[in-house]
Design an enzyme around this catalytic site. Structure first.
Site, PDB file in Angstrom:
ATOM      1  N   ASP A   1       0.845  -1.205   0.000  1.00 17.50           N
ATOM      2  CA  ASP A   1       0.000   0.000   0.000  1.00 17.50           C
ATOM      3  C   ASP A   1       0.880   1.254   0.000  1.00 17.50           C
ATOM      4  OD1 ASP A   1       0.827  -0.189   2.618  1.00 17.50           O
ATOM      5  OD2 ASP A   1      -1.170  -0.059   3.521  1.00 17.50           O
TER       6      ASP A   1
ATOM      7  N   GLU B   1      -1.307  -5.655   8.604  1.00 16.18           N
ATOM      8  CA  GLU B   1      -0.541  -4.994   9.666  1.00 16.18           C
ATOM      9  C   GLU B   1      -1.162  -5.280  11.033  1.00 16.18           C
ATOM     10  OE1 GLU B   1       0.152  -0.825   8.945  1.00 16.18           O
ATOM     11  OE2 GLU B   1       0.885  -1.192   6.904  1.00 16.18           O
TER      12      GLU B   1
ATOM     13  N   GLU C   1       9.219  -4.163  10.715  1.00 18.14           N
ATOM     14  CA  GLU C   1       9.583  -2.836  10.201  1.00 18.14           C
ATOM     15  C   GLU C   1       9.974  -1.899  11.336  1.00 18.14           C
ATOM     16  OE1 GLU C   1       6.868  -1.043   7.397  1.00 18.14           O
ATOM     17  OE2 GLU C   1       7.978   0.857   7.398  1.00 18.14           O
TER      18      GLU C   1
HETATM   19  O1  KIV Z   1       3.520  -1.058   1.721  1.00 18.41           O
HETATM   20  C1  KIV Z   1       4.678  -1.485   1.701  1.00 18.41           C
HETATM   21  O2  KIV Z   1       5.423  -1.289   0.748  1.00 18.41           O
HETATM   22  C2  KIV Z   1       5.148  -2.232   2.856  1.00 18.41           C
HETATM   23  C3  KIV Z   1       6.602  -2.525   2.948  1.00 18.41           C
HETATM   24  C4  KIV Z   1       7.376  -1.301   3.131  1.00 18.41           C
HETATM   25  C5  KIV Z   1       6.908  -3.552   3.966  1.00 18.41           C
HETATM   26  O3  KIV Z   1       4.371  -2.565   3.706  1.00 18.41           O
END
Ligand code: KIV
Length: 267
Positions: free
Chosen positions: A46, A117, A184
């Site tokens: 996203d 998430e 992260e």
């Molecule tokens: O949205 C994204 O690109 C992510 C990565 C940075 C892990 O969640």
């Protein structure tokens, strides 16, 4: 030529100590290029909302956006394993919408798995999705959809209490049935502890070198985003000035009557 990656490869890679290389992609041409290089996993993140659409954060990204970009990626027929992000508000309100939206990313988008998430707070949701036989990647630590709770994009898991909370999140994600988890923006030592504790692979971003794999945003490694460049990003190319130079040359040649030449026309 690389064989198509499946979920089974990532467990084997963790067991054998082979690092997992992951990049984000949002479109057909970029997917073709990185896939030909042998990338293991492609994340239709996203983050598309920030690096492609120009939003300040990922919160405005919709299911329609994610399906559109996942389809574009899948049209390149990548051998890499493709994971699509469940965007904000597509899984938080109830389990039924979480299951439906995960299903749509697979059925309409063509992804092989979804990413979600959260930790302890989404344990039930991950189980509900994996019960539908849709593989799930967890995502804990600095979770961009929780921007306002975190008070900004800040490193998470600093201090004993926060570290224990993140360890509990990691264990919850694994218990719920996720086949991998993104870590992260957490301290390297904590990422190393989580990686040693979990049987599923950890994919780090801003989490140091001890994870089972690494993920970065493609626009960041190519030097396409001038807005900001976080400490954890390594820029493998500086494409923005090259693109600027090409555009400037084109403009100058059109204005100067140099382009197009005879050879660019039809008889
Ligand atoms: O949205 C994204 O690109 C992510 C990565 C940075 C892990 O969640």
């Amino acid at each position: 030529m690389q064989k198509p990656r499946t979920i089974l490869d990532f467990q084997r890679m963790k067991a054998e100590g082979e690092k997992i290389a992951v990049l984000t992609s949002y479109d057909f041409p970029m997917t073709g290029i990185m896939d030909a290089c042998g990338i293991d996993m492609i994340l239709v993140g996203d983050s598309v909302g920030v690096v492609v659409a120009g939003y300040d954060n990922t919160l405005p990204v919709t299911m329609e956006d994610m399906i559109y970009h996942t389809r574009a990626v899948m049209r390149a027929r990548p051998k890499a394993f493709v994971v699509a992000d469940l965007p904000f508000l597509s899984y938080q309100t109830d389990l039924k919408s979480a299951r439906l939206n995960a299903g749509l990313l697979v059925k309409d988008g063509g992804a092989a798995a979804v990413k979600i998430e959260g930790g302890v707070n989404v344990e039930e949701t991950i189980t509900a999705i994996t019960d539908m036989d849709i593989p799930v990647v967890g995502h804990i630590g600095l979770t961009p959809q929780s921007l306002h709770r975190m008070g900004g994009f800040k490193v998470q898991g600093k201090g004993e209490e926060q570290a224990e909370k993140l360890m509990a999140d990691a264990l919850a994600v694994e218990r719920a049935g996720a086949f991998a988890v993104v870590l992260e923006g957490i301290p390297m030592s904590l990422a190393a502890r989580i990686t040693a504790e979990l049987s599923i692979p950890t994919i780090g971003i801003g989490a140091g070198p001890h994870c089972d794999g690494q993920v970065l945003v493609i626009h960041d490694i190519l030097g396409l985003c001038s807005k900001y460049s976080p400490k954890f990003v390594k820029r493998y190319a500086e494409l923005a000035p090259l693109i600027g130079e090409a555009c400037s040359n084109y403009i100058a040649e059109v204005k100067g009557g140099i382009f197009p030449e005879e050879r660019h026309g039809f008889k």
